[in-house]
Design an enzyme around this catalytic site. Structure first.
Site, PDB file in Angstrom:
ATOM      1  CB  CYS A 124       0.180   3.860 -13.744  1.00  0.00           C
ATOM      2  SG  CYS A 124       1.631   4.945 -13.834  1.00  0.00           S
ATOM      3  CB  CYS A 141       0.371  -1.159 -14.966  1.00  0.00           C
ATOM      4  SG  CYS A 141       1.999  -1.654 -14.342  1.00  0.00           S
ATOM      5  CG  ASP A 198      10.103   7.442  -0.235  1.00  0.00           C
ATOM      6  OD1 ASP A 198      10.091   7.432  -1.489  1.00  0.00           O
ATOM      7  OD2 ASP A 198       9.056   7.376   0.439  1.00  0.00           O
ATOM      8  CB  CYS A 208       5.788   3.278 -17.614  1.00  0.00           C
ATOM      9  SG  CYS A 208       6.666   2.200 -16.439  1.00  0.00           S
ATOM     10  CB  CYS A 256       4.396   2.503  -8.989  1.00  0.00           C
ATOM     11  SG  CYS A 256       5.731   1.775  -9.960  1.00  0.00           S
ATOM     12  CE1 TYR A 278      11.904  10.989   2.241  1.00  0.00           C
ATOM     13  CE2 TYR A 278      11.623  10.911   4.627  1.00  0.00           C
ATOM     14  CZ  TYR A 278      11.082  10.996   3.355  1.00  0.00           C
ATOM     15  OH  TYR A 278       9.728  11.120   3.198  1.00  0.00           O
ATOM     16  CD  GLU A 329       8.298  13.219   6.006  1.00  0.00           C
ATOM     17  OE1 GLU A 329       8.897  12.135   5.858  1.00  0.00           O
ATOM     18  OE2 GLU A 329       7.438  13.622   5.208  1.00  0.00           O
TER      19      GLU A 329
END
Length: 290
Positions: free
Chosen positions: A200, A197, A136, A205, A190, A118, A35
């Site tokens: 997705c 799309c 994030d 959406c 995305c 975070y 991270e």
């Protein structure tokens, strides 16, 4: 509008990238390292360095006994080397005060060196499976589009965490997978510039339903690197990372000769940040190696 957790989780389990820090045998410490490395740095650059670090410093105490200079040298060119220095400080605290274990509690994690909001939530979620929102840039973008019908998320807002938490499934185990899936969707499908799309998994959406309206025109400033103080700092650090011991000032002068004033400013900032040090004899070295 909410986000269909069933569809998203099922998609994630079928298509998620096989990133090494996602595997079940990886420890909380190793997830914490990933991270920290992934902040402002793409996966392709992080993965080989992370693998080296896991082999070299599998637990905090292994890193704690290393010098700051060793850690900075191993950080290579991941960028923003203060992250490495803070992780080294964190390893020392974990080894000395937490029995080589990374805490589970977000509030405790926030007290550790270099651990921000975070990262604390990411460790609690991805290492310990807790039901905590992890937000994030990718998550904010997906929420902006799927829930609010906006092309872009805009600037971070105080309510981002609350909105993300409201989307989490009630079951703790599903909530942790949902958080990872939401982030994966933003990183791979995305995306900011070319959202796909057709790929997705979400059946609904708000942005698509609204005809995918464009974001308001915003003048974007491209962040340059060439010729910046950051590049000058990197060049000076490169000299010290490649040296077997302290070096004379002339070696640093030659590394950034085009602008002596900028070079001096970069050198001073490296000293102030604790990334390098000057010996009693006037030589320069990485932190802990003078």
């Amino acid at each position: 509008m909410s986000i269909d957790a069933d569809a998203l989780i099922e998609w994630y389990r079928r298509t998620a990238r096989d990133l090494p820090w996602r595997r079940p045998e990886v420890s909380a410490w190793q997830i914490l390292m990933s991270e920290i490395m992934l902040q402002q740095t793409p996966v392709v650059r992080v993965e080989p360095i992370w693998r080296e670090w896991v082999a070299r410093w599998p637990v905090p105490s292994a890193m704690a006994v290393a010098s700051a200079g060793e850690v900075l040298r191993a950080w290579g060119k991941l960028g923003y080397p203060r992250r490495a220095l803070r992780l080294h400080e964190c390893a020392r605290v974990l080894a000395a005060e937490y029995g080589d274990e990374v805490p589970k509690d977000v509030e405790v994690l926030l007290t550790l060196p270099g651990i921000g909001a975070y990262t604390a939530r990411a460790v609690a979620c991805f290492a310990y499976g807790q039901r905590v929102p992890v937000v994030d840039t990718n998550v904010r973008r997906v929420v902006a589009r799927a829930v609010h019908g906006r092309a872009e998320a805009g600037n971070p807002r105080a309510r981002d965490l609350a909105e993300a938490e409201a989307l989490l499934p009630a079951r703790v185990d599903r909530a942790a997978v949902f958080s990872a899936a939401l982030m994966e969707l933003g990183a791979t499908v995305c995306t900011a510039r070319t959202p796909d799309c057709d790929r997705c998994p979400l059946p609904r959406c708000a942005w698509v339903a609204a005809g995918r309206p464009a974001a308001p025109d915003v003048v974007r400033r491209t962040q340059k690197y060439d010729g910046t103080d950051r590049q000058a700092r990197g060049r000076l650090l490169d000299v010290l990372r490649s040296a077997s011991g302290p070096v004379e000032r002339i070696a640093l002068d030659l590394a950034w000769a085009q602008d002596p004033g900028q070079r001096d400013r970069a050198l001073d900032s490296l000293l102030v940040d604790g990334l390098i040090e000057q010996t009693d004899t006037g030589l320069f070295a990485l932190a802990g190696e003078g």
